[in-house]
Enzyme design. Structure first.
Site, PDB file in Angstrom:
ATOM      1  N   CYS A   1      70.890 -22.184  32.914  1.00  0.00           N
ATOM      2  CA  CYS A   1      70.869 -21.376  31.686  1.00  0.00           C
ATOM      3  C   CYS A   1      71.450 -19.987  31.959  1.00  0.00           C
ATOM      4  CB  CYS A   1      69.430 -21.249  31.196  1.00  0.00           C
ATOM      5  SG  CYS A   1      69.200 -20.013  29.911  1.00  0.00           S
TER       6      CYS A   1
ATOM      7  N   CYS B   1      74.488 -21.333  23.615  1.00  0.00           N
ATOM      8  CA  CYS B   1      74.150 -20.390  22.542  1.00  0.00           C
ATOM      9  C   CYS B   1      75.281 -19.397  22.303  1.00  0.00           C
ATOM     10  CB  CYS B   1      72.837 -19.686  22.829  1.00  0.00           C
ATOM     11  SG  CYS B   1      72.770 -18.978  24.477  1.00  0.00           S
TER      12      CYS B   1
ATOM     13  N   TYR C   1      69.447 -12.072  30.439  1.00  0.00           N
ATOM     14  CA  TYR C   1      68.303 -11.357  29.890  1.00  0.00           C
ATOM     15  C   TYR C   1      66.935 -11.826  30.396  1.00  0.00           C
ATOM     16  CZ  TYR C   1      64.563 -10.350  26.567  1.00  0.00           C
ATOM     17  OH  TYR C   1      63.372  -9.983  26.025  1.00  0.00           O
TER      18      TYR C   1
ATOM     19  N   GLY D   1      56.202 -15.369  29.200  1.00  0.00           N
ATOM     20  CA  GLY D   1      55.335 -15.854  28.138  1.00  0.00           C
ATOM     21  C   GLY D   1      54.076 -15.031  28.059  1.00  0.00           C
TER      22      GLY D   1
ATOM     23  N   CYS E   1      69.312 -22.248  20.666  1.00  0.00           N
ATOM     24  CA  CYS E   1      69.040 -22.943  21.928  1.00  0.00           C
ATOM     25  C   CYS E   1      68.148 -24.153  21.654  1.00  0.00           C
ATOM     26  CB  CYS E   1      68.333 -22.004  22.901  1.00  0.00           C
ATOM     27  SG  CYS E   1      67.874 -22.815  24.443  1.00  0.00           S
TER      28      CYS E   1
ATOM     29  N   CYS F   1      58.629 -20.406  28.788  1.00  0.00           N
ATOM     30  CA  CYS F   1      57.420 -20.479  29.600  1.00  0.00           C
ATOM     31  C   CYS F   1      57.745 -20.197  31.056  1.00  0.00           C
ATOM     32  CB  CYS F   1      56.795 -21.868  29.521  1.00  0.00           C
ATOM     33  SG  CYS F   1      56.392 -22.362  27.839  1.00  0.00           S
TER      34      CYS F   1
ATOM     35  N   SER G   1      65.542  -4.070  29.787  1.00  0.00           N
ATOM     36  CA  SER G   1      66.364  -5.216  30.186  1.00  0.00           C
ATOM     37  C   SER G   1      67.845  -4.880  30.307  1.00  0.00           C
ATOM     38  CB  SER G   1      66.149  -6.378  29.213  1.00  0.00           C
ATOM     39  OG  SER G   1      66.467  -5.982  27.901  1.00  0.00           O
TER      40      SER G   1
ATOM     41  N   ASN H   1      58.039 -25.989  31.197  1.00  0.00           N
ATOM     42  CA  ASN H   1      58.936 -24.969  30.654  1.00  0.00           C
ATOM     43  C   ASN H   1      60.158 -25.682  30.104  1.00  0.00           C
ATOM     44  OD1 ASN H   1      61.337 -22.696  32.149  1.00  0.00           O
ATOM     45  ND2 ASN H   1      60.472 -22.620  30.122  1.00  0.00           N
ATOM     46  N   GLY H   2      60.501 -25.426  28.849  1.00  0.00           N
ATOM     47  CA  GLY H   2      61.718 -26.021  28.306  1.00  0.00           C
ATOM     48  C   GLY H   2      61.482 -26.718  26.992  1.00  0.00           C
TER      49      GLY H   2
HETATM   50  P1  AMP Z   1      67.754  -8.548  17.851  1.00  0.00           P
HETATM   51  O1  AMP Z   1      67.087  -7.303  17.429  1.00  0.00           O
HETATM   52  O2  AMP Z   1      67.253  -9.742  17.094  1.00  0.00           O
HETATM   53  O3  AMP Z   1      69.254  -8.452  17.839  1.00  0.00           O
HETATM   54  O4  AMP Z   1      67.280  -8.842  19.334  1.00  0.00           O
HETATM   55  C1  AMP Z   1      68.081  -8.602  20.441  1.00  0.00           C
HETATM   56  C2  AMP Z   1      67.239  -8.015  21.540  1.00  0.00           C
HETATM   57  O5  AMP Z   1      66.114  -8.827  21.815  1.00  0.00           O
HETATM   58  C3  AMP Z   1      68.044  -7.866  22.794  1.00  0.00           C
HETATM   59  O6  AMP Z   1      67.981  -6.515  23.129  1.00  0.00           O
HETATM   60  C4  AMP Z   1      67.339  -8.682  23.847  1.00  0.00           C
HETATM   61  O7  AMP Z   1      66.969  -7.844  24.919  1.00  0.00           O
HETATM   62  C5  AMP Z   1      66.095  -9.241  23.173  1.00  0.00           C
HETATM   63  N1  AMP Z   1      66.112 -10.719  23.138  1.00  0.00           N
HETATM   64  C6  AMP Z   1      67.161 -11.524  23.000  1.00  0.00           C
HETATM   65  N2  AMP Z   1      66.769 -12.836  22.983  1.00  0.00           N
HETATM   66  C7  AMP Z   1      65.448 -12.829  23.120  1.00  0.00           C
HETATM   67  C8  AMP Z   1      64.460 -13.848  23.183  1.00  0.00           C
HETATM   68  N3  AMP Z   1      64.799 -15.131  23.101  1.00  0.00           N
HETATM   69  N4  AMP Z   1      63.188 -13.483  23.325  1.00  0.00           N
HETATM   70  C9  AMP Z   1      62.852 -12.178  23.388  1.00  0.00           C
HETATM   71  N5  AMP Z   1      63.732 -11.169  23.349  1.00  0.00           N
HETATM   72  C10 AMP Z   1      65.014 -11.483  23.209  1.00  0.00           C
HETATM   73 FE1  SF4 Z   2      70.120 -20.829  27.998  1.00  0.00          FE
HETATM   74 FE2  SF4 Z   2      71.611 -20.459  25.810  1.00  0.00          FE
HETATM   75 FE3  SF4 Z   2      71.744 -22.758  27.167  1.00  0.00          FE
HETATM   76 FE4  SF4 Z   2      69.555 -22.139  25.785  1.00  0.00          FE
HETATM   77  S1  SF4 Z   2      71.590 -22.553  24.937  1.00  0.00           S
HETATM   78  S2  SF4 Z   2      69.637 -23.010  27.847  1.00  0.00           S
HETATM   79  S3  SF4 Z   2      69.448 -19.915  26.056  1.00  0.00           S
HETATM   80  S4  SF4 Z   2      72.356 -20.703  27.883  1.00  0.00           S
END
Ligand code: AMP
Ligand code: SF4
Length: 462
Positions: free
Chosen positions: A246, A444, A252, A35, A392, A9, A293, A110-111
């Site tokens: 974080c 994570c 990202y 969000g 996470c 969020c 990104s 948020n969180g």
């Molecule tokens: P995947 O296809 O599941 O491996 O997703 C990885 C991609 O999704 C990466 O390119 C990131 O830019 C994006 N991504 C990673 N974590 C998140 C998240 N929590 N929410 C939205 N996009 C994410």
């Molecule tokens: Fe951020 Fe990963 Fe920690 Fe979650 S577990 S707060 S995504 S660093």
């Protein structure tokens, strides 16, 4: 169950500004990337009552038709929310409005509160009735049942019962309040409003910029601020714990122009790309980043490897997020619609494909096929963060533990799954080196959880 709600969020709050509502609108609009499922604004009117408008959808969709219905006030909060599908019900849209002993209170969060289930069970045993599943409602009930006789004391007492990663903004007739978790896992920044007479709070500095506010500082871990007619009061809630910002915000999640620890996320991302190039070099002809990104990471990789960077992939800006769709087939289709290749950049080339993270591997698998279809002779995948092995607990919705590719598969197995000629991730030490200083949550990426609730079961994570 409250504990199964995982939200990413953005929050915003403003105090002592005649344009509080419109500034809040811009503040959450600029944090739309945090969000896209619901949006809302709460404002204190001249009658000291709080009016809220919120709903499911983007900021413009939800608020453009109703913004003029909100009273002009000098203090307001706003929220954008993105949660896993199925939990994205309208009753969880925020800000949440509650009527407590102190009068109306609006909260935005948020969180993730990791002991939410235990707190909720306890409150329900005492007769509390919950409308939704958000952690804000738990905080509101804790404030309501506090025996303290001021809003700030009641909030401080209520927050001291929470565990996890959280940033709350709370609006009341007496002022604007904000609190950040004791490790500072979730971000929260403070600024001075453009008139110089008020304050602004936001998840990211990009929201301060859009309303012309001047960045003052980050809210400290475990700090509660109370902003009212007499100015700002600060206090610590609970014991002093080490900062654990974080790391995934820097990797990202945050907007590239937002400042984290004194530099834009974009600069940190370029550095991560440079470290990755040193750790995982490869002979290739062109470096391509996954837009938008991962472009800074890819530029960093190109700088350090002296391989030319180019825009080999193009993003369709009118497609929403692919990541949270519930069905794999839908996610694959959306990824196809979202990204396409520029044939001249990759045809006959050995391509280094850089992404910021690999979670399930859906994006990588599709993109590698796409680049090969466009004539790439080799595709070397490089991930600018370590294997994402652990879900996470603190409000970033990745996916359920079972879906995390790196949780059960070796790097070689993931390479085969995504069809790359080679695959390498940034190491945990590389991530530490690429981010400034110490004091990051790296949970994570296998770096250990700063706060683990005793009552969280494996299948409830993420
Ligand atoms: P995947 O296809 O599941 O491996 O997703 C990885 C991609 O999704 C990466 O390119 C990131 O830019 C994006 N991504 C990673 N974590 C998140 C998240 N929590 N929410 C939205 N996009 C994410
Ligand atoms: Fe951020 Fe990963 Fe920690 Fe979650 S577990 S707060 S995504 S660093």
């Amino acid at each position: 169950m409250a504990q199964e709600l995982h939200e990413e969020c953005g929050v915003f709050g403003i105090y002592n500004d005649p344009e509080a509502v419109s500034e809040t609108y811009w503040g959450i609009f600029s944090q739309q990337h945090r969000g896209q499922e619901s949006a809302g604004i709460a404002v204190v009117g001249e009658d000291h009552l709080i009016a809220v408008r919120k709903g499911m959808g983007l900021v413009t969709e939800v608020l453009n038709p109703v913004l003029s219905e909100l009273p002009r006030g000098r203090a307001a909060i706003g929220h954008v929310r993105y949660s896993t599908t199925g939990e994205s019900e309208a009753f969880n849209a925020q800000p949440l409005l509650m009527h407590a002993r102190f009068g109306p209170i609006a909260l935005a969060h948020n969180g993730n509160v990791v002991n939410a289930r235990a707190l909720r069970d306890h409150l329900e045993e005492e007769g509390a009735v919950f409308q939704g599943t958000s952690d804000s409602e738990i905080l509101a009930h804790l404030i309501a049942k506090s025996s303290k006789d001021s809003m700030v004391e009641a909030l401080a007492e209520a927050v001291s019962r929470l565990l996890g990663g959280y940033a709350f903004v709370v609006l009341h007739a007496s002022g604007l309040f904000a609190v950040r978790d004791p490790h500072g896992i979730r971000p929260l920044v403070l600024g001075r409003s453009k008139s110089g007479q008020g304050y602004v709070l936001a998840s990211e500095t990009c929201a301060l910029d859009i309303v012309g506010a001047e960045y003052m500082r980050d809210i400290d871990p475990g700090e509660l601020v109370a902003i009212g007619p007499k100015g700002m009061e600060r206090r610590r809630v609970g014991e002093a714990l080490p900062i654990r910002d974080c790391a995934f915000e820097s990797v990202y999640f945050a907007r590239a122009d937002s400042q984290i620890r004194g530099e834009s996320a974009q600069m940190a991302r370029r550095r991560l790309g440079r470290v990755l190039a040193k750790e995982a070099p490869v002979d290739a002809d062109v470096v391509v980043g996954v837009p938008d990104s991962s472009l800074p990471h890819a530029m960093g990789y190109a700088e350090a490897s002296h391989i030319p960077f180019d825009f080999g992939l193009v993003k369709n800006r009118y497609i929403g997020r692919t990541f949270i769709l519930p069905k794999q087939s839908d996610r694959t289709r959306q990824v196809q619609l979202k990204l396409s290749s520029v044939i001249e950049v990759v045809y006959g080339k050995r391509v280094v494909l850089v992404d910021d993270s690999l979670v399930r591997g859906t994006n990588s698998r599709y993109l590698i096929q796409l680049l090969r279809r466009s004539g790439a002779t080799e595709v070397h995948m490089r991930i600018a963060s370590p294997p994402y092995t652990d879900p996470c607990y603190y409000g970033i919705d990745t996916s359920r533990a079972a879906e995390l590719a790196a949780r059960t598969k070796s790097v070689e197995e993931i390479r085969q799954m995504v069809g790359a000629d080679s695959l390498a991730y940034l190491s945990l030490d590389g991530l530490r080196a690429g981010l400034k200083d110490e004091g990051w949550c790296l949970a994570c990426f296998g770096g250990g959880y700063p706060v683990v609730p005793a009552n969280t079961k494996e299948d409830e994570r993420g």
